[in-house]
Design an enzyme around this catalytic site. Structure first.
Site, PDB file in Angstrom:
ATOM      1  N   GLU A   1      -6.405   5.334   1.667  1.00 43.31           N
ATOM      2  CA  GLU A   1      -6.587   5.823   0.300  1.00 43.31           C
ATOM      3  C   GLU A   1      -7.666   6.913   0.247  1.00 43.31           C
ATOM      4  OE1 GLU A   1      -6.221   2.504  -2.490  1.00 43.31           O
ATOM      5  OE2 GLU A   1      -8.306   2.918  -2.958  1.00 43.31           O
TER       6      GLU A   1
ATOM      7  N   ARG B   1      -2.761   0.862  -6.425  1.00 41.39           N
ATOM      8  CA  ARG B   1      -1.758   0.851  -5.354  1.00 41.39           C
ATOM      9  C   ARG B   1      -0.384   0.405  -5.816  1.00 41.39           C
ATOM     10  NH1 ARG B   1      -5.746  -1.729  -0.783  1.00 41.39           N
ATOM     11  NH2 ARG B   1      -7.035   0.122  -0.672  1.00 41.39           N
TER      12      ARG B   1
ATOM     13  N   ARG C   1      -6.526  10.488  -0.146  1.00 39.93           N
ATOM     14  CA  ARG C   1      -6.306  10.956  -1.526  1.00 39.93           C
ATOM     15  C   ARG C   1      -7.638  11.078  -2.258  1.00 39.93           C
ATOM     16  NH1 ARG C   1      -3.026   6.424  -3.513  1.00 39.93           N
ATOM     17  NH2 ARG C   1      -3.471   5.538  -1.464  1.00 39.93           N
TER      18      ARG C   1
ATOM     19  N   ARG D   1      -4.961  -5.877  -5.592  1.00 38.75           N
ATOM     20  CA  ARG D   1      -6.355  -5.728  -5.128  1.00 38.75           C
ATOM     21  C   ARG D   1      -6.767  -4.266  -5.130  1.00 38.75           C
ATOM     22  NH1 ARG D   1      -8.541  -4.102  -0.548  1.00 38.75           N
ATOM     23  NH2 ARG D   1      -6.753  -4.406   0.833  1.00 38.75           N
TER      24      ARG D   1
ATOM     25  N   HIS E   1       0.877  -1.176   0.000  1.00 40.31           N
ATOM     26  CA  HIS E   1       0.000   0.000   0.000  1.00 40.31           C
ATOM     27  C   HIS E   1       0.906   1.215   0.000  1.00 40.31           C
ATOM     28  CE1 HIS E   1      -2.943   2.949   1.237  1.00 40.31           C
ATOM     29  NE2 HIS E   1      -3.918   2.045   1.239  1.00 40.31           N
TER      30      HIS E   1
ATOM     31  N   HIS F   1       0.432  -4.682   2.631  1.00 41.61           N
ATOM     32  CA  HIS F   1      -0.957  -4.432   3.026  1.00 41.61           C
ATOM     33  C   HIS F   1      -1.861  -5.643   2.784  1.00 41.61           C
ATOM     34  CE1 HIS F   1      -4.454  -2.107   3.974  1.00 41.61           C
ATOM     35  NE2 HIS F   1      -4.975  -2.238   2.781  1.00 41.61           N
ATOM     36  N   HIS F   2      -1.618  -6.357   1.695  1.00 41.43           N
ATOM     37  CA  HIS F   2      -2.520  -7.471   1.369  1.00 41.43           C
ATOM     38  C   HIS F   2      -1.718  -8.528   0.619  1.00 41.43           C
ATOM     39  CE1 HIS F   2      -6.760  -8.852   0.739  1.00 41.43           C
ATOM     40  NE2 HIS F   2      -6.175  -9.562  -0.215  1.00 41.43           N
TER      41      HIS F   2
HETATM   42  C1  SIN Z   1      -7.416   2.070   2.422  1.00 35.66           C
HETATM   43  O1  SIN Z   1      -8.373   2.695   2.893  1.00 35.66           O
HETATM   44  O2  SIN Z   1      -6.490   2.644   1.860  1.00 35.66           O
HETATM   45  C2  SIN Z   1      -7.372   0.593   2.559  1.00 35.66           C
HETATM   46  C3  SIN Z   1      -8.647  -0.001   2.180  1.00 35.66           C
HETATM   47  C4  SIN Z   1      -8.486  -1.351   1.567  1.00 35.66           C
HETATM   48  O3  SIN Z   1      -7.434  -1.942   1.697  1.00 35.66           O
HETATM   49  O4  SIN Z   1      -9.409  -1.811   0.892  1.00 35.66           O
END
Ligand code: SIN
Length: 598
Positions: free
Chosen positions: A407, A431, A410, A571, A394, A531-532
């Site tokens: 996010e 991302r 932004r 994602r 992320h 992040h994922h």
């Molecule tokens: C975010 O708000 O930037 C993360 C949300 C997500 O990972 O879906």
């Protein structure tokens, strides 16, 4: 001074347990080394019975002990102190077991500091003896012994992991008529979903209709596929899109508020649903699911880590699991179906170093529970993996921290600039692209810059301010000076011009809801962080786990971040919660039907 007073009162009020040790050494008296512990303190007051039911064993969830704490001292909400700067009793984790932090017979653990670095709390009984964590190892001998001894208990469906996917699976399986046990290794439920900051992408909802948003299942699928570099399993994406509106309806029926809408990176319209009033989506959904599971009597067992999936000799279908409980030790529990909902591996350094070596030194926004347990369990019994090496960085984790700067910041209007104060990319790109672009800047970090209009619009940004992450100034020139971003004034002047004409001549950003004109002005330093984990266990559209020949392993299901295929190589924001709800529900219903027809 006030803080110290609160701590002292807390010491006097704190909970404890007696000589019941994690190795099930029941009835042992507190040892000499124990004498500084919470347990010893309480024992001196009234003996072991003040905390324990002396006629029964301590359960892994420590339910009796925690009920005793609350009876004497009130719950977290009662203990909240609005005068504290960071109040651990009213955190985003909600009403969790007191014993998550206040250990009976060992050093306490300030759970918040797994992600934060709050310095000012002296935990009561901090000098109690330090013990090895109960879940330090996976003991293969103990696992085998439990299998040899045979099941101590039977149920229809076992769900592993109490985050969003696990709760959705459990409630759905229960409503389908199955007996369910939900095992969670942590001392409280929520998993990584508890930290979700974005929302739930859904198409065709009443919320979209009310706002007049035109959207379609085709667009949802196209956006997710494009974001995933067309490496997603399209059949899974199609299901996620088709069942997304029903997922929102389901959460609302359980008591959630999903009335706010925003547009996330990579989506062509506003389809990210979140609670109105600015509450963070993760805690809101988890608290809704916790309450629903409780009211439907789902058997949730905390401090219980599943360490083995056991298959039947004859047809290699699921026979049950071996679970390692904090107090009960290793036991086999029989079940016809198991749902893996254990999340990703974003907090497992070895797995990251192995699968994605270039990310090995990166920070992570993930909960400490995201250690890839489900991947390990499934691999061990011959499950196939999809895209296992795809990890999402992320772009905006607070630099040198584990705190995600959503996010949304932004999306709502912030610009992103390098350390010289120059924009370098369309802030709303996906991302992976934004992260790559930051890592190409000379200092490998960036700043998000915004003004007071954004703070007023988004409550979560006040949270970052509260955590001391924001730089603040009354003019852009001052902000440039304190942050060293020399080109910032020209950048902001140009951006305001683009915003007024609706045309971003520099990077083609098509959504610029706010200009940067209202002081004070703010900046927060950000850098990419894990992040994922997009890859994981291969599943069918029915959430069945597939073996190396792509046939279902009978009785084994999986949902959420433990699976691969839904998100491809990248994602989109808002698709994680969609994945957990849609496939969590599918896995739960299918696991229950499989078990009930056996
Ligand atoms: C975010 O708000 O930037 C993360 C949300 C997500 O990972 O879906």
């Amino acid at each position: 001074m006030k803080r110290r007073l609160v701590i002292l009162i807390f010491v006097a009020l704190s909970i404890g347990s007696c000589g019941y040790h994690e190795d099930s050494d029941k009835q042992a008296q507190p040892s000499i080394e124990d004498n500084k512990s919470l347990g010893a303190f309480h024992t001196e007051m009234e003996g072991c019975a003040i905390c324990h039911d002396e006629t029964a064993e301590v359960t892994d969830s420590e339910t009796y002990e925690n009920t005793q704490c609350i009876e004497c001292h009130g719950d977290s909400a009662d203990l909240g102190n609005p005068e504290l700067e960071y109040d651990p009793h009213t955190s985003h984790l909600g009403n969790i077991n007191c014993t998550s932090c206040h250990k009976g017979h060992e050093t306490p653990q300030f759970y918040c500091n797994n992600c934060h670095s709050f310095e000012h709390y002296n935990m009561p009984f901090a000098d109690a003896v330090k013990k090895e964590p109960w879940d330090k190892d996976w003991n293969q001998n103990a696992i085998q012994k439990a299998i040899d001894a045979g099941p101590v208990e039977e149920t229809d469906v076992i769900v592993v992991g109490a985050g969003s996917a696990g709760f959705n699976a459990s409630i759905s399986a229960h409503r389908t008529g199955a007996e369910v046990i939900l095992f969670e290794k942590a001392p409280f439920s929520g998993g990584n979903s508890m930290l979700a900051a974005g929302g739930f992408n859904a198409v065709g909802t009443p919320q979209q209709k009310k706002k007049g948003i035109e959207d379609s299942i085709e667009w949802f699928v196209e956006d997710a596929m494009k974001g995933g570099r067309y490496q997603n399993d399209e059949a899974l994406v199609q299901i996620m899109a088709e069942e997304s509106a029903d997922g929102i309806k389901w959460l609302v029926s359980l008591g959630a508020n999903m009335d706010d809408l925003k547009r996330s990176g990579g989506a062509r319209v506003e389809r990210t649903h979140r609670p109105s009033g600015g509450a963070s989506v993760g805690p809101h959904i988890i608290m809704t699911l916790r309450a629903a599971a409780k009211s439907e009597n789902v058997d949730l067992r905390l401090n219980s880590r599943v360490e083995k999936i056991v298959l039947k000799e004859e047809d290699k279908s699921v026979a049950g699991v071996v679970v390692h409980g904090k107090h009960s030790g290793y036991n086999m529990v029989a079940a016809d179906s198991v749902v893996l909902a254990t999340g990703g591996y974003g907090m497992n350094k070895e797995m990251i170093a192995y699968y994605r070596p270039t990310f090995k030194d990166m920070t992570s926004s993930n909960n400490i529970t995201a250690t890839g347990d489900g991947i390990r369990l499934a691999k061990e019994i011959g499950a196939s993996m999809t895209d296992i090496d795809w990890v999402q960085a992320h772009p905006t984790i607070g630099k040198d921290s584990r705190i995600l700067i959503s996010e949304t910041v932004r999306g709502v209007g912030a610009i992103m600039v390098n350390t010289d104060g120059q924009r370098f990319i369309n802030e709303l790109t996906t991302r992976d692209r934004a992260s790559d672009a930051i890592l190409k800047q000379k200092d490998q970090y960036a700043w998000l810059v915004f003004d007071t209009q954004l703070i007023e619009k988004k409550k979560m940004v006040r949270g970052y301010d509260h955590l001391g992450m924001l730089q603040k100034a009354n003019t852009i020139e001052q902000l440039a000076e304190i942050t060293g971003m020399s080109s910032l004034p020209e950048t902001v002047e140009a951006y305001n011009r683009f915003q007024a004409t609706g045309k971003d001549e520099a990077f083609g950003r098509d959504q610029m809801p706010l200009n940067l004109t209202q002081p004070p002005f703010y900046a927060v330093r950000v850098a990419p962080g894990i992040h994922h984990t997009m890859g994981g266990v291969a599943i069918s559209v029915e959430s069945e786990v597939l073996n190396l020949q792509s046939y279902p392993i009978l009785g084994l299901y999986a949902a959420g971040e433990v699976t691969g295929g839904v998100h491809g190589y990248n994602r989109l924001g808002g698709n994680a919660i969609a994945d957990t709800v849609v496939f969590g529900r599918r896995a739960g219903v299918n696991a229950a039907q499989f078990a009930l027809t056996k």
